[in-house]
Write a protein that holds these residues in place. Structure first.
Motif, PDB file in Angstrom:
ATOM      1  N   PRO A   1       0.812  -1.215   0.000  1.00 45.02           N
ATOM      2  CA  PRO A   1       0.000   0.000   0.000  1.00 45.02           C
ATOM      3  C   PRO A   1       0.849   1.271   0.000  1.00 45.02           C
ATOM      4  CG  PRO A   1      -0.714  -1.511   1.727  1.00 45.02           C
ATOM      5  CD  PRO A   1       0.591  -2.028   1.193  1.00 45.02           C
ATOM      6  N   ALA A   2       0.350   2.294  -0.659  1.00 46.81           N
ATOM      7  CA  ALA A   2       0.938   3.629  -0.587  1.00 46.81           C
ATOM      8  C   ALA A   2       0.440   4.290   0.699  1.00 46.81           C
ATOM      9  CB  ALA A   2       0.533   4.442  -1.804  1.00 46.81           C
ATOM     10  N   THR A   3       1.132   5.318   1.152  1.00 51.04           N
ATOM     11  CA  THR A   3       0.734   6.005   2.383  1.00 51.04           C
ATOM     12  C   THR A   3       0.520   7.487   2.138  1.00 51.04           C
ATOM     13  OG1 THR A   3       3.018   6.409   3.059  1.00 51.04           O
ATOM     14  CG2 THR A   3       2.007   4.361   3.820  1.00 51.04           C
ATOM     15  N   PHE A   4      -0.298   8.075   3.030  1.00 51.14           N
ATOM     16  CA  PHE A   4      -0.558   9.512   2.997  1.00 51.14           C
ATOM     17  C   PHE A   4      -0.856   9.956   4.422  1.00 51.14           C
ATOM     18  CE2 PHE A   4      -3.586  13.036   2.995  1.00 51.14           C
ATOM     19  CZ  PHE A   4      -2.871  13.976   2.269  1.00 51.14           C
ATOM     20  N   SER A   5      -0.355  11.114   4.798  1.00 51.83           N
ATOM     21  CA  SER A   5      -0.647  11.665   6.118  1.00 51.83           C
ATOM     22  C   SER A   5      -0.909  13.158   6.000  1.00 51.83           C
ATOM     23  CB  SER A   5       0.515  11.425   7.073  1.00 51.83           C
ATOM     24  OG  SER A   5       0.203  11.932   8.352  1.00 51.83           O
TER      25      SER A   5
ATOM     26  N   ILE B   1      -1.353  10.359  12.088  1.00 53.13           N
ATOM     27  CA  ILE B   1      -2.259   9.430  11.396  1.00 53.13           C
ATOM     28  C   ILE B   1      -1.694   9.151  10.011  1.00 53.13           C
ATOM     29  CG2 ILE B   1      -4.584   9.054  10.480  1.00 53.13           C
ATOM     30  CD1 ILE B   1      -4.532   9.261  13.541  1.00 53.13           C
ATOM     31  N   VAL B   2      -1.547   7.870   9.687  1.00 55.44           N
ATOM     32  CA  VAL B   2      -1.078   7.462   8.368  1.00 55.44           C
ATOM     33  C   VAL B   2      -2.167   6.606   7.728  1.00 55.44           C
ATOM     34  CG1 VAL B   2       0.647   6.166   7.058  1.00 55.44           C
ATOM     35  CG2 VAL B   2       1.338   7.533   9.043  1.00 55.44           C
ATOM     36  N   ARG B   3      -2.621   7.030   6.558  1.00 57.08           N
ATOM     37  CA  ARG B   3      -3.633   6.291   5.799  1.00 57.08           C
ATOM     38  C   ARG B   3      -2.937   5.528   4.687  1.00 57.08           C
ATOM     39  NH1 ARG B   3      -8.707   8.042   6.983  1.00 57.08           N
ATOM     40  NH2 ARG B   3      -8.794   9.915   8.259  1.00 57.08           N
ATOM     41  N   THR B   4      -3.460   4.342   4.367  1.00 56.32           N
ATOM     42  CA  THR B   4      -2.915   3.580   3.252  1.00 56.32           C
ATOM     43  C   THR B   4      -3.980   3.422   2.177  1.00 56.32           C
ATOM     44  OG1 THR B   4      -3.474   1.376   4.098  1.00 56.32           O
ATOM     45  CG2 THR B   4      -1.361   2.314   4.792  1.00 56.32           C
ATOM     46  N   PHE B   5      -3.498   3.262   0.946  1.00 60.03           N
ATOM     47  CA  PHE B   5      -4.400   3.141  -0.198  1.00 60.03           C
ATOM     48  C   PHE B   5      -3.653   2.469  -1.339  1.00 60.03           C
ATOM     49  CE2 PHE B   5      -2.026   6.999  -0.628  1.00 60.03           C
ATOM     50  CZ  PHE B   5      -1.769   7.139  -1.983  1.00 60.03           C
TER      51      PHE B   5
ATOM     52  N   GLN C   1      -3.476   4.022  10.541  1.00 59.31           N
ATOM     53  CA  GLN C   1      -2.832   3.758  11.810  1.00 59.31           C
ATOM     54  C   GLN C   1      -2.592   5.078  12.517  1.00 59.31           C
ATOM     55  OE1 GLN C   1       0.220   0.768  10.130  1.00 59.31           O
ATOM     56  NE2 GLN C   1      -0.036   0.192  12.274  1.00 59.31           N
ATOM     57  N   ASP C   2      -2.728   5.039  13.832  1.00 57.90           N
ATOM     58  CA  ASP C   2      -2.504   6.187  14.697  1.00 57.90           C
ATOM     59  C   ASP C   2      -1.223   5.900  15.475  1.00 57.90           C
ATOM     60  OD1 ASP C   2      -2.500   7.930  16.936  1.00 57.90           O
ATOM     61  OD2 ASP C   2      -4.688   7.985  16.981  1.00 57.90           O
ATOM     62  N   GLU C   3      -0.212   6.765  15.352  1.00 59.23           N
ATOM     63  CA  GLU C   3       1.058   6.483  16.026  1.00 59.23           C
ATOM     64  C   GLU C   3       0.902   6.415  17.538  1.00 59.23           C
ATOM     65  OE1 GLU C   3       3.284  10.818  16.305  1.00 59.23           O
ATOM     66  OE2 GLU C   3       3.696   9.529  14.583  1.00 59.23           O
ATOM     67  N   GLY C   4      -0.186   6.956  18.075  1.00 60.76           N
ATOM     68  CA  GLY C   4      -0.474   6.837  19.499  1.00 60.76           C
ATOM     69  C   GLY C   4      -0.989   5.461  19.886  1.00 60.76           C
TER      70      GLY C   4
ATOM     71  N   VAL D   1      -4.266  -1.573  13.777  1.00 62.68           N
ATOM     72  CA  VAL D   1      -4.479  -1.250  12.368  1.00 62.68           C
ATOM     73  C   VAL D   1      -5.982  -1.249  12.138  1.00 62.68           C
ATOM     74  CG1 VAL D   1      -4.111  -1.969   9.979  1.00 62.68           C
ATOM     75  CG2 VAL D   1      -2.331  -2.389  11.697  1.00 62.68           C
ATOM     76  N   TYR D   2      -6.488  -0.168  11.585  1.00 64.85           N
ATOM     77  CA  TYR D   2      -7.918  -0.055  11.297  1.00 64.85           C
ATOM     78  C   TYR D   2      -8.112  -0.175   9.789  1.00 64.85           C
ATOM     79  CZ  TYR D   2      -8.325   1.243  16.114  1.00 64.85           C
ATOM     80  OH  TYR D   2      -8.267   1.205  17.486  1.00 64.85           O
TER      81      TYR D   2
END
Length: 108
Positions: A57-61, A66-70, A81-84, A89-90
């Motif tokens: 997956p590619a990532t975007f923040s 918060i890092v989103r994958t797509f 994913q939330d670094e906290g 993994v959601y």
């Protein structure tokens, strides 16, 4: 043991999920609405339960932490994913091969 599969719209990204998710939730917040649409469901897994076995997956923040994958090929939302919460993994319900097997437990 429960095993689920998921893939993006074009099939370039695939994953397996072993065990039961710890959380299934409708999401109404502004960030997710703008990224995905007016309503989505997230399926929460412990990171060790998730294995991407086809493609990466590619990532975007946009939001700090918060890092989103797509899929960079078709644009399908995959997860965030939330670094906290580093061990969580959601996964977007639209990525799951059998979304009907994930009844929501809450609204967030």
């Amino acid at each position: 043991m429960r095993t689920e599969r998921g893939h993006c719209f074009c099939g370039a990204i695939g994953a397996s999920f072993v065990g039961d998710p710890f959380w299934i939730c409708f999401d109404h917040d502004d960030d997710c609405r703008r990224a995905i649409g007016p309503l989505t469901m997230w399926v929460g897994y412990v990171a060790g339960q998730v294995a991407f076995d086809r493609g990466k997956p590619a990532t975007f923040s946009k939001t700090p932490g918060i890092v989103r994958t797509f899929s960079s090929t078709c644009g399908s939302s995959i997860s965030y994913q939330d670094e906290g919460l580093p061990d969580e993994v959601y996964v977007c319900i639209g990525f799951m091969d059998a979304p009907e097997r994930f009844p929501p437990q809450a609204h967030g």
